[in-house]
Design an enzyme around this catalytic site. Structure first.
Site, PDB file in Angstrom:
ATOM      1  N   LYS A   1      36.961  46.814  34.926  1.00  0.00           N
ATOM      2  CA  LYS A   1      37.581  46.690  36.878  1.00  0.00           C
ATOM      3  C   LYS A   1      38.468  45.696  35.726  1.00  0.00           C
ATOM      4  CE  LYS A   1      36.734  42.558  38.983  1.00  0.00           C
ATOM      5  NZ  LYS A   1      35.849  41.350  39.169  1.00  0.00           N
TER       6      LYS A   1
ATOM      7  N   ASP B   1      42.801  37.926  41.756  1.00  0.00           N
ATOM      8  CA  ASP B   1      41.852  37.990  42.374  1.00  0.00           C
ATOM      9  C   ASP B   1      42.340  36.519  43.397  1.00  0.00           C
ATOM     10  OD1 ASP B   1      40.049  38.860  44.173  1.00  0.00           O
ATOM     11  OD2 ASP B   1      38.355  37.659  42.483  1.00  0.00           O
TER      12      ASP B   1
ATOM     13  N   LYS C   1      39.489  32.367  47.393  1.00  0.00           N
ATOM     14  CA  LYS C   1      39.030  31.116  46.874  1.00  0.00           C
ATOM     15  C   LYS C   1      39.656  30.363  46.914  1.00  0.00           C
ATOM     16  CE  LYS C   1      38.346  34.613  42.771  1.00  0.00           C
ATOM     17  NZ  LYS C   1      36.661  34.364  42.740  1.00  0.00           N
TER      18      LYS C   1
ATOM     19  N   ASP D   1      40.447  38.772  35.573  1.00  0.00           N
ATOM     20  CA  ASP D   1      40.034  39.712  35.963  1.00  0.00           C
ATOM     21  C   ASP D   1      39.895  41.263  36.436  1.00  0.00           C
ATOM     22  OD1 ASP D   1      37.630  39.292  37.475  1.00  0.00           O
ATOM     23  OD2 ASP D   1      39.124  39.486  40.152  1.00  0.00           O
TER      24      ASP D   1
ATOM     25  N   ASP E   1      35.777  38.341  47.956  1.00  0.00           N
ATOM     26  CA  ASP E   1      35.939  38.025  46.668  1.00  0.00           C
ATOM     27  C   ASP E   1      34.869  38.709  46.230  1.00  0.00           C
ATOM     28  OD1 ASP E   1      36.611  36.508  45.221  1.00  0.00           O
ATOM     29  OD2 ASP E   1      35.274  35.339  45.080  1.00  0.00           O
TER      30      ASP E   1
ATOM     31  N   GLU F   1      35.359  41.672  45.385  1.00  0.00           N
ATOM     32  CA  GLU F   1      36.126  43.334  45.513  1.00  0.00           C
ATOM     33  C   GLU F   1      35.843  43.913  44.050  1.00  0.00           C
ATOM     34  OE1 GLU F   1      37.796  41.685  42.294  1.00  0.00           O
ATOM     35  OE2 GLU F   1      36.526  40.697  43.961  1.00  0.00           O
TER      36      GLU F   1
ATOM     37  N   ARG G   1      32.862  45.448  42.617  1.00  0.00           N
ATOM     38  CA  ARG G   1      32.105  46.052  42.810  1.00  0.00           C
ATOM     39  C   ARG G   1      32.672  46.877  43.580  1.00  0.00           C
ATOM     40  NH1 ARG G   1      28.038  42.070  45.000  1.00  0.00           N
ATOM     41  NH2 ARG G   1      28.554  40.389  43.659  1.00  0.00           N
TER      42      ARG G   1
END
Length: 425
Positions: A192, A197, A204, A215, A274, A276, A278
């Protein structure tokens, strides 16, 4: 006078005037006093204390420094600003192992601790490819699929998550092949690579967004693991896929209620922008399975639920294969890293239902609801071939938001050694 502090391990208690101190000093020398219990943890904590006192260069001395103890010290001694200089002890083989680990971890730390402004998705993909090319030489080849070209190849998840940014998303496809053109792929790695993010429209809070440069920790972890395995003499064909994007808000950003239809036909309703990670990993897992590799490993800073479940000293692992879970635990133990399995059953695939699509990307409740880490793994499972052994590593311990007794603030690189070991198997 030398600025290099000599560090010794001892199982003797400190002299009475030191009280209960676990680190004592004489001229040019520090002694770490080990007690019964988790001695590697004690060594790492002592290294943090020494670094906190402004000691930047050390030489490890004495007979009690084995490979694990030296690496635990190195992990505690590193900071985001400076890794620090350590002269290892032991024979040349031990020193080479430690040098290889330090070089690989330093690369991962530099990537994870980099500012979001300096690490665009294409920058991440290029830096990973260039470093692995430096490590693997002409045995490494790669291509980067960027921006709208992702749609042409049906990598809908990476494109959707990254389209809100002015800096295009990208998929790095890298091939390490020391065996020849037609060699089978032994394993595929997926990381990933969300370089920042914001949460998208499911934005967030500031305190939750501040550390989100981390991230892309999964991408850094699998890249460093492959590099370490190559340095250690890996003689297998491995493919690497990094799913790189910025999750930002704009007029072009993906929205709640959107439905994404993936290359394998699975349709996904977006109920949380959020969640994202996956969505981009779904593309990477399909690409990995297309290689025919019997083993696929993905790593991601995927869920807060994993942190709640296992804390920040373990990485959570998931697999439909009990044998692979057991093997991962054994490999982690062999390199003194910590993993802990969380539940994953076929019904976890159904735990994010949608009235409009085959599945949603989460549940429309805070944090994804109970069992969020397992539900996320169940979502990913939809994109893994039935004949593939698959390991998902949710990197709960990849990043320290603030300094603590074991780690400086920033990247920890915890997980790199375990994945490198799995590749050597």
């Amino acid at each position: 006078m030398s600025d290099v502090m000599k560090i010794y391990l001892t199982e003797d208690a400190p002299a009475a005037h030191w009280g209960s101190a676990d680190v004592t000093f004489t001229t040019g020398q520090a002694n770490i006093h080990l007690q019964a219990g988790d001695q590697l943890r004690q060594v790492q904590q002592a290294a943090r204390k020494l670094r906190g006192q402004g000691i930047n260069e050390v030489a490890l001395e004495g007979e009690l420094w084995d490979l694990h103890a030296q690496w635990a010290f190195a992990q505690g001694f590193a900071t985001a600003k400076q890794i620090g200089k350590i002269a290892w002890t032991g024979d040349d083989a031990v020193k080479k192992v430690l040098d290889d680990r330090r070089d690989s971890a330093a690369f991962a730390r530099q990537l994870i601790n980099e500012t979001p402004e300096n690490l665009a998705p294409m920058t991440l993909a290029n830096q990973a490819a260039q470093w692995l090319t430096k490590v693997g030489g002409d045995k490494v080849s790669y291509r980067i699929i960027e921006g709208e070209a992702l749609l042409e190849e049906k990598w809908i998840g990476i494109h959707s998550v990254g389209r809100g940014s002015e800096r295009p998303p990208a998929l790095l496809e890298l091939d390490y092949n020391p065996l020849g053109e037609d060699a089978p792929v032994s394993a595929a790695l997926v990381g990933k690579g969300i370089t920042f993010d914001s949460g998208g429209y499911s934005i967030k809070a500031s305190e939750g967004m501040l550390g989100m440069k981390c991230d892309m920790g999964g991408a850094a972890t699998v890249t460093a693991a492959l590099g370490l395995a190559i340095k250690s003499g890996l003689n297998k064909r491995i493919k690497l896929f990094l799913c790189c994007a910025e999750n930002l808000i704009s007029g072009r950003a993906y929205k709640l209620g959107d439905i994404l239809t993936y290359k394998n036909g699975v349709s996904v309703e977006v109920v949380n922008t959020d969640a994202e990670g996956r969505l981009v990993l779904a593309d990477g897992l399909q690409a990995a399975c297309e290689t025919g590799a019997p083993l696929v490993i993905d790593a991601a800073t995927l869920t807060g639920a994993a942190v709640m479940a296992v804390g920040t000293s373990y990485n959570a692992i998931f697999s439909p294969s009990r044998e692979l879970i057991s093997r991962t635990q054994e490999k982690a133990s062999a390199v003194a890293e910590q993993v802990w399995p969380l539940p994953l059953e076929p019904w976890h695939k159904e735990m994010c239902p949608s009235a409009y699509a085959d599945t949603a990307n989460s549940r429309p409740v805070k944090g994804g609801g109970a069992g969020g880490a397992s539900n996320a793994a169940g979502f990913l499972w939809r994109f893994v071939s039935d004949d593939t052994q698959w390991l998902h590593m949710d990197l709960a311990s990849a990043f320290a938001d603030t300094a603590n007794g074991l780690w400086a603030a920033g990247a920890t690189t915890h997980g790199v050694l375990t994945i490198a070991e799995l590749l050597q198997d």
